[in-house]
Write a protein that holds these residues in place. Structure first.
Motif, mmCIF file in Angstrom:
data_model
loop_
_atom_site.group_PDB
_atom_site.id
_atom_site.type_symbol
_atom_site.label_atom_id
_atom_site.label_comp_id
_atom_site.label_asym_id
_atom_site.label_seq_id
_atom_site.Cartn_x
_atom_site.Cartn_y
_atom_site.Cartn_z
ATOM 1 N N ARG A 177 0.836 -1.196 0.000
ATOM 2 C CA ARG A 177 0.000 0.000 0.000
ATOM 3 C C ARG A 177 0.873 1.248 0.000
ATOM 4 N N ILE A 178 0.719 2.061 -1.028
ATOM 5 C CA ILE A 178 1.546 3.257 -1.197
ATOM 6 C C ILE A 178 0.715 4.534 -1.134
ATOM 7 N N GLY A 179 -0.530 4.488 -1.597
ATOM 8 C CA GLY A 179 -1.367 5.674 -1.693
ATOM 9 C C GLY A 179 -1.440 6.466 -0.397
ATOM 10 N N GLY A 180 -1.121 7.773 -0.470
ATOM 11 C CA GLY A 180 -1.202 8.648 0.684
ATOM 12 C C GLY A 180 -0.054 8.544 1.664
ATOM 13 N N ARG A 181 0.916 7.691 1.390
ATOM 14 C CA ARG A 181 2.039 7.493 2.315
ATOM 15 C C ARG A 181 3.320 8.095 1.760
ATOM 16 N N HIS A 182 4.294 8.315 2.650
ATOM 17 C CA HIS A 182 5.642 8.693 2.223
ATOM 18 C C HIS A 182 6.357 7.450 1.703
ATOM 19 N N VAL A 183 7.241 7.653 0.739
ATOM 20 C CA VAL A 183 8.042 6.558 0.185
ATOM 21 C C VAL A 183 9.511 6.963 0.256
ATOM 22 N N LEU A 184 10.343 6.086 0.814
ATOM 23 C CA LEU A 184 11.792 6.317 0.874
ATOM 24 C C LEU A 184 12.468 5.352 -0.094
ATOM 25 N N ILE A 185 13.110 5.905 -1.123
ATOM 26 C CA ILE A 185 13.796 5.114 -2.142
ATOM 27 C C ILE A 185 15.296 5.183 -1.885
ATOM 28 N N VAL A 186 15.926 4.022 -1.728
ATOM 29 C CA VAL A 186 17.355 3.977 -1.388
ATOM 30 C C VAL A 186 18.134 3.312 -2.515
ATOM 31 N N VAL A 187 19.097 4.043 -3.044
ATOM 32 C CA VAL A 187 20.033 3.534 -4.042
ATOM 33 C C VAL A 187 21.411 3.511 -3.390
ATOM 34 N N ARG A 188 22.180 2.480 -3.647
ATOM 35 C CA ARG A 188 23.524 2.417 -3.066
ATOM 36 C C ARG A 188 24.437 3.330 -3.867
ATOM 37 N N GLY A 189 24.238 4.629 -3.674
ATOM 38 C CA GLY A 189 24.991 5.645 -4.390
ATOM 39 C C GLY A 189 25.798 6.507 -3.448
ATOM 40 N N TYR A 190 26.046 7.745 -3.830
ATOM 41 C CA TYR A 190 26.904 8.639 -3.064
ATOM 42 C C TYR A 190 26.333 8.919 -1.673
ATOM 43 N N ASP A 197 21.623 7.359 8.081
ATOM 44 C CA ASP A 197 21.773 7.548 9.531
ATOM 45 C C ASP A 197 21.066 8.813 9.996
ATOM 46 N N VAL A 198 21.216 9.894 9.238
ATOM 47 C CA VAL A 198 20.585 11.158 9.616
ATOM 48 C C VAL A 198 19.062 11.075 9.512
ATOM 49 N N LEU A 199 18.558 10.230 8.609
ATOM 50 C CA LEU A 199 17.115 10.124 8.387
ATOM 51 C C LEU A 199 16.420 9.199 9.385
ATOM 52 N N ARG A 200 17.132 8.644 10.329
ATOM 53 C CA ARG A 200 16.507 7.714 11.280
ATOM 54 C C ARG A 200 15.301 8.328 11.999
ATOM 55 N N PRO A 201 15.391 9.562 12.523
ATOM 56 C CA PRO A 201 14.197 10.137 13.175
ATOM 57 C C PRO A 201 13.013 10.261 12.222
ATOM 58 N N TYR A 202 13.276 10.623 10.960
ATOM 59 C CA TYR A 202 12.202 10.719 9.966
ATOM 60 C C TYR A 202 11.559 9.356 9.730
ATOM 61 N N ILE A 203 12.377 8.319 9.569
ATOM 62 C CA ILE A 203 11.849 6.982 9.323
ATOM 63 C C ILE A 203 11.032 6.499 10.519
ATOM 64 N N ARG A 204 11.527 6.789 11.710
ATOM 65 C CA ARG A 204 10.820 6.356 12.924
ATOM 66 C C ARG A 204 9.467 7.054 13.058
ATOM 67 N N GLU A 205 9.404 8.322 12.707
ATOM 68 C CA GLU A 205 8.173 9.087 12.894
ATOM 69 C C GLU A 205 7.146 8.834 11.790
ATOM 70 N N PHE A 206 7.576 8.843 10.519
ATOM 71 C CA PHE A 206 6.626 8.769 9.416
ATOM 72 C C PHE A 206 6.408 7.356 8.877
ATOM 73 N N LYS A 207 7.307 6.431 9.238
ATOM 74 C CA LYS A 207 7.186 5.041 8.775
ATOM 75 C C LYS A 207 6.887 4.963 7.273
ATOM 76 N N PRO A 208 7.785 5.480 6.441
ATOM 77 C CA PRO A 208 7.551 5.466 4.998
ATOM 78 C C PRO A 208 7.668 4.060 4.416
ATOM 79 N N VAL A 209 7.104 3.890 3.219
ATOM 80 C CA VAL A 209 7.338 2.664 2.466
ATOM 81 C C VAL A 209 8.809 2.635 2.075
#
Length: 392
Positions: A177-190, A197-209
């Motif tokens: 389920r993606i509709g209406g949610r935040h999505v975090l896309i991770v590429v093994r890039g720069y 690591d810096v986005l941990r509070p964001y991931i914990r709070e918003f629980k994105p896909v």
């Protein structure tokens, strides 16, 4: 006699570098087999920064390239990363190096010559900081030609995939389920590790896909997360991560061929194909947008022209158009770790602790319960002093 495997090249004299050869024509596939001190044998024109960073992270002693590491088409960033890390880089060894060396051979390097059992098997061009800088300066003069080619590729892609870009035609149905949610896309890039690591509070709070693009799925697992989806051609994600329970979308060619699908099915994992000429990271963004994501946060993706060219693929033109399509939904987290750093000095921390103690003491002193407690403590102290005085 077994040749020694050297973990670092800075501490040895030129000609003394030796190690176990690991061969693969695809650098990102080779990285998974490398160990510290190994000698990587690759076939990689214009080594990009992501490939170089992965080789440095493994701790290889040397990189032997059958092709030019800087062809002069554009100023690619990889060779500079390697030489700055003290890794020996020898170019233009020729295709024959893959015939003359085998996986696991113990080889040594004598300046620009590769030795097997003390006998020369290939000779190339040994790079250093000066030669790389000169080649980069020459390559910058070719940027205008590459820019024209990039623009032409962009137009070709627009004609080929206009239905996908404009109307979402071809985007597969997904269970996540993606509709209406935040999505975090991770590429093994720069800088993907620091940014995650810096986005941990964001991931914990918003629980994105959480969507991992090929090796980006491993990056999520390494950071302590379980990806909800894995998208890509499946050539750099590990078997264990593919089995983690995430929904798998295999990137296929426009004609429907999906070489990575056989590997996924061989692991007993169900998958859906997504045929398109775009890159896998673009497919992840297009899918998230089409399925109604309210916000798309990208980590490790390519964000500017130099990075597009550094990737060295005409298909990177799709990234430009994808970003135009996704528009205001996209937040690029690249470099957020450099923008936001929590640097707290020891003196500031001590002052904070003392302030907290003073505030607590003041609160206790003015309260009725606190005054009664202080009276009890004061009486206990007076009795203790009296008893000690009686002893003397």
């Amino acid at each position: 006699m077994r040749l020694p495997t050297l973990r670092r090249t800075r501490s040895v004299e030129p000609g003394a570098v030796a190690g176990t050869a690991r061969l693969d024509r695809r650098t990102k596939r080779l990285v998974g087999r490398l160990r510290p001190g190994d000698i990587a044998v690759i076939d990689h024109v214009d080594i990009d920064r992501v490939a170089a960073d992965s080789l440095v992270a493994v701790g290889v002693a040397a990189v032997l390239n059958a092709k030019p590491s800087i062809s002069g088409r554009y100023p690619n960033l990889g060779p500079e990363v390697l030489v700055q890390a003290g890794i020996v880089l020898i170019d233009n060894l020729g295709e024959d190096v893959f015939d003359r060396l085998s996986e696991g051979d113990l080889v040594s390097l004598d300046n620009d010559t590769v030795l097997l059992g003390g006998e020369p098997v290939a000779t190339g061009v040994r790079q250093d900081a000066q030669t790389v800088a000169a080649a980069m300066a020459d390559a910058r003069e070719g940027l205008s030609v590459q820019l024209e080619a990039f623009a032409a590729n962009t137009m070709d892609y627009l004609k080929q995939e206009r239905d996908l870009l404009l109307d979402g035609v071809g985007v597969p149905d997904v269970e996540t389920r993606i509709g209406g949610r935040h999505v975090l896309i991770v590429v093994r890039g720069y800088d993907y590790k620091a940014d995650l690591d810096v986005l941990r509070p964001y991931i914990r709070e918003f629980k994105p896909v959480l969507i991992g693009v090929d090796g980006g799925a491993d990056a999520l697992v390494e950071s302590g997360y379980t990806p909800d989806m894995i998208i890509g051609d499946m050539d750099s994600v590990t078997d264990d991560v593919l089995r983690c329970g995430a929904e798998v979308i295999v990137h296929a060619y426009p004609d429907g061929r999906a070489p990575g699908l056989a590997r996924v099915h061989g692991l007993g994992v169900q998958a859906t194909t997504f045929p398109a000429a775009a890159t896998s990271e673009d497919l992840a963004m297009l899918l998230a947008d089409e399925k109604g994501a309210s916000l798309i946060v990208a980590v490790g993706t390519h964000a500017n022209l130099v990075e597009f060219l550094d990737k060295g693929r005409g298909g990177m033109a799709s990234t430009f158009l994808t970003r135009l399509k996704v528009g205001g939904k996209l937040v690029d987290a690249k470099g957020v770790s450099r923008l936001y750093k929590q640097n707290i000095s020891g003196s500031a921390l001590l002052l904070l602790v003392l302030s907290a103690v003073a505030a607590m003491a003041s609160a206790v002193a003015v309260s009725t319960v606190g005054q009664a407690y202080l009276a009890v403590v004061s009486e206990w102290w007076d009795n203790l002093v009296f008893q000690i005085g009686q002893l003397f």
